[in-house]
Design a protein around this motif. Structure first.
Motif: not given
Length: 356
Positions: A161, A163-164, A177, A201
């Motif tokens: 994703s 996101e991290s 993060q 994820d």
């Protein structure tokens, strides 16, 4: 693998199996990196070159000669761009249509050891032997953020994703993060980590200088499952999804490549071995090229309009540096064109079949 690229064909109609496809002496030194997209396979080596293979036409497509030093990392973004990093500290961005070097960035004072492109294609991360983690704005081709590390990191990887991301230093995996650019958790293993892959994820596969593969929960850093994959240390792991089946591929210095079926919803259960093959080679890196990706793309292209004639891309010439040893910038474009035109075009070279 020492100086040789090995390819094995995956057969998975009903019974899974792996059969040798071709063996090619691609480089004059051992391979250090490999990457794939829908059409091409590229390999990097200690001989300082990047070799390109056209998997549609099954030919050797050319070589890129921009770097000084071992090619340490390669990653495609989509079908249009390739990023490469090497011991010279450079990160180069290539146009995969013309194979022109669009940008050459002095990314690290030491070696550039690993890079990873954000799923959006707007950001990239890199780590090097100068104890820094660097964030790159790929839209503007400049550095966006530099974080000092306590030790040299050798791996960096975005989550699916974006996101991290994870940064690997020796036997430690730090989970960051994106929103805070800070560490949210740390995974510590007994041995040095050689490869990491996000299954989802939340699930991270970790392998290293031992026979085990472990799956960790990225939120709790708890080890969800571990299983013995090989008799020797694991050099690299990949994963892909085939219809509803998740497949993990492992390569070991014992010469074996193995494929495992895993269920992310039942990750506590050890994966099921689908098939294995003994390459009888000292494996150093691994990538999975899915033929169906290219076939699907070709069908889609044909359905858009059969009346439009699309010309085949000719094999590229070797792309070199300028005489100064530096990559050509805006002022040097004309000089670079002259250098390229002076090179003798390479003939298409069929990849030889594997010798029995």
């Amino acid at each position: 693998m020492a100086e040789t690229e090995l390819s094995h064909r995956l057969q998975c109609c009903q019974n899974w199996g792996v059969s040798p496809d071709f063996t090619h002496h691609a480089h004059s030194a051992s391979l250090s990196a490999v990457a794939v997209n829908d059409r091409y396979v590229v390999t990097g080596s200690r001989d300082e070159t990047i070799q390109i293979y056209d998997m549609k036409n099954r030919v050797e497509h050319g070589a890129l000669l921009q770097h000084d030093g071992t090619i340490s990392c390669l990653e495609f973004y989509g079908s249009a761009h390739l990023l490469s990093g090497a011991e010279d500290g450079l990160i180069c961005i290539w146009n995969t249509k013309t194979w022109e070097c669009l940008k050459s960035i002095k990314a690290h004072k030491g070696h550039a050891t690993s890079l990873s492109v954000h799923p959006s294609g707007k950001l990239a991360l890199s780590v090097g032997t100068d104890k820094t983690l660097r964030t790159w704005n790929l839209v503007e081709g400049r550095s966006a953020f530099i974080k000092n590390l306590k030790q040299n990191a050798h791996l960096v990887k975005w989550s699916p994703s974006g996101e991290s991301y994870v940064v690997v230093t020796a036997n430690t995996v730090d989970i960051y993060q994106l929103a805070t650019a800070s560490v949210s958790g740390t995974i510590v293993t007994e041995r040095r980590v050689s490869s990491v892959r996000f299954i989802t994820d939340c699930i991270l596969a970790v392998a290293g200088d031992e026979e085990l593969v472990r799956f960790f929960d990225c939120e709790s850093q708890e080890c969800l499952c571990e299983f013995k994959a090989h008799e020797n240390r694991i050099k690299d792991i990949c994963s892909f999804k085939r219809e509803d089946l998740h497949v993990l591929v492992t390569a070991s210095s014992d010469g074996y490549i193995k494929m495992w079926s895993l269920d992310p919803d039942k990750i506590q259960t050890s994966p099921l071995l689908l098939c294995e093959v003994n390459t009888k080679a000292r494996l150093t890196c691994l990538a999975v090229w899915l033929k169906s990706n290219l076939e699907t793309k070709q069908i889609a292209d044909e359905s858009k309009g059969s009346s439009s004639q699309v010309s085949e891309e000719p094999p590229i010439k070797k792309i070199c540096r300028t005489n100064s040893g530096k990559p050509a910038d805006r002022d040097d474009r004309e000089a670079s064109k002259k250098i390229k035109s002076a090179n003798v075009p390479q003939k298409k070279k069929k990849i030889p079949p594997r010798l029995k």
